[in-house]
Enzyme design. Structure first.
Site, PDB file in Angstrom:
ATOM      1  CG  HIS A 163      -9.073 -11.542   0.331  1.00 32.54           C
ATOM      2  ND1 HIS A 163      -9.498 -11.328   1.667  1.00 32.54           N
ATOM      3  CD2 HIS A 163      -9.878 -11.930  -0.260  1.00 32.54           C
ATOM      4  CE1 HIS A 163     -10.717 -11.738   1.718  1.00 32.54           C
ATOM      5  NE2 HIS A 163     -11.267 -12.070   0.676  1.00 32.54           N
ATOM      6  CB  SER A 284      18.188   4.569  -6.022  1.00 36.33           C
ATOM      7  OG  SER A 284      19.156   4.272  -4.893  1.00 36.33           O
ATOM      8  CE  LYS A 290      14.681   0.853  -5.882  1.00 33.63           C
ATOM      9  NZ  LYS A 290      14.808   0.764  -4.492  1.00 33.63           N
ATOM     10  CD  GLU A 297       7.620   5.391  -3.461  1.00 36.43           C
ATOM     11  OE1 GLU A 297       8.106   4.637  -2.482  1.00 36.43           O
ATOM     12  OE2 GLU A 297       8.411   5.451  -4.603  1.00 36.43           O
TER      13      GLU A 297
END
Ligand code: ARG
Length: 466
Positions: A163, A284, A290, A297
């Site tokens: 979980h 970024s 970043k 992804e």
């Protein structure tokens, strides 16, 4: 007649009086995507041609001439010199038409005892055979890389989750090898699909078989097919093998996507289990700090199109009467896209993992949150003769006490523990130490180092075999 082209000039133009509508011509053409089948198409045609000569349906001189012409076309395609034409609809007719330019009217003999319907099945089967071999190779590389990472980081303990809540400590290697198990099943699925891809359909012709005394076994042997199709209508109408390929691909992408999800999480500052290399991350344009896990992804994102391709193919086939229908021309783009996507994702993923740095987690940090060894505490009480249900209850109270006192399990003193249960003794602390907790999972398939080492040995051997 401005937007019409002359249909009587087409390879099938004999019965046509009017020309094809220009938009229809582009609409029905598949050359823009099936041109990539040129090598399979030529390989199949050469085998067919040899067979026709051996069966004395064409002469050996004709066969030689046709084969030479086909080989020349292959070179033209390989070198990017072949001019594909939409007017010639698909790869089969583009090649045949060029053959006619090179060898003259005997080019027309190549299509004896054959139809584009069995020809296109053959091409796809030849194409998929190669793609499966490549994908299996990529899967092997990935598994080898993961096993090597597991071996190198064998002492590295991470929290295991259920979980997405901290559950029990596990070896990082154990976690990584879980994916190796999935990928090996994926490999088996591809190899299993391969058996049904590896069937030779040529000789089925349009749908009924052929009037000519061909020998299908010769063609099969020349093309290294162990089996020939048994029913000509099935052979030209069947795309099960393609759907199986897409299905195996969908599963491997589902696995990769899950793995990527974990990589994205692990690479976050909140988790910090892993640092991806610069080579597989991007910056970024606005936030200078970043370093985004784009590779992971994108792989996660690309699973969508691969699932979609499977659904496209199934939907495309589900209402088709036997045998061939033009709808089936729509099978190719999903197939090509699936294979390209899976191959590149596997490769990028492997390289991303090879270059990633796994950051060891200090024992005190593992102890500090999540009560990872609470189950071990309960098991300790069971060893002392407490029934498991009571042990669970006592441990629950211990955890509640820790939360009140803002302490971890290992912060507790023996008197504090004994206030909760007299069954606690000083050996409890060794029992709930993180590394002992891991090493006690010494069941086959468990996370104890001994077990994981044994799996590394087993997998290394397995991956050495073909
Ligand atoms: N381009 C066609 C396809 O990909 C080849 C088979 C065409 N056969 C036909 N009878 N129109 O399906």
């Amino acid at each position: 007649m401005k937007n019409k082209t002359d249909a009587s000039k087409k390879l099938w133009g004999g019965r046509f009086k009017q020309s094809t509508d220009a938009l229809m011509e582009t609409f029905s053409a598949s050359i823009s995507f099936d041109k990539r089948l040129y090598d399979c198409d030529i390989e199949g045609s050469i085998a067919h041609c040899k067979m026709l000569a051996r069966c004395k349906i064409i002469t050996s001189a004709e066969s030689k001439k046709i084969i030479k012409g086909l080989q020349r076309i292959l070179r033209e395609c390989d070198e990017g010199r072949f001019e594909f034409s939409v007017r010639l609809e698909d790869i089969h007719m583009n090649i045949e038409s060029r053959l006619r330019e090179i060898v003259g009217p005997i080019a027309g003999k190549l299509h004896t005892a054959r139809s584009r319907n069995d020809q296109v099945c053959l091409d796809i089967r030849l194409y998929l055979r190669k793609e499966v071999e490549d994908i299996v190779g990529e899967l092997n590389n990935m598994c080898k890389a993961l096993v090597a990472i597991a071996k190198k980081n064998i002492d590295h303990v991470i929290p295991g989750y259920t979980h997405l809540q901290r559950a029990q400590p596990v070896l990082l290697s154990h976690h990584l090898l879980a994916y190796v198990e999935m990928m090996l099943r994926d490999k088996e699925r591809f190899l299993d699909a391969y058996k049904r891809i590896n069937v030779m359909p040529l000789g089925s012709a349009a749908l009924a078989g052929t009037n000519f005394p061909i020998d299908r076994k010769i063609t099969a042997k020349l093309l290294r097919f162990p089996e020939i199709s048994h029913n000509s209508m099935d052979a030209v109408a069947d795309r099960d093998f393609a759907a199986e390929f897409c299905s195996a691909a969908a599963l491997v992408m589902m696995h990769l996507s899950r793995f990527c999800e974990e990589i994205v999480i692990w690479n976050s500052s909140e988790f910090g289990f892993l640092e991806l290399s610069d080579a597989f991350t991007t910056g970024s344009s606005i936030m200078p700090q970043k370093k985004n896990p784009d590779a992971a992804e994108l792989i996660r994102g690309k699973s969508g199109r691969v699932f979609g391709n499977l659904v496209s193919l199934l939907t495309l086939m589900k209402g088709l009467p036997l045998a061939y229908n033009k709808d089936m021309q729509e099978d190719k783009e999903p197939l090509f896209d699936t294979s390209e996507t899976v191959k590149v994702c596997l490769r990028i993923f492997t390289d991303m993992m090879k270059s990633a740095k796994f950051i060891p987690i200090a024992t005190k940090d593992l102890e500090a949150s999540g009560f990872l060894t609470a189950t071990d505490l309960a098991d300790y009480l069971v060893l002392k003769g407490v029934p498991f249900r009571d042990a669970h209850e006592i441990t629950g109270k211990t955890v509640a006490f820790c939360l009140e006192e803002e302490k971890t399990l290992t912060d507790l003193s023996l008197p504090e523990l004994r206030k909760i249960s007299k069954r606690f003794d000083k050996d409890v602390f060794a029992h709930i130490a993180i590394s002992n907790s891991v090493d006690r999972k010494n069941v086959y398939g468990g996370t104890a180092k001994k077990q994981v080492r044994a799996q590394i040995t087993r997998l290394t051997k397995k991956l050495k075999q073909k």
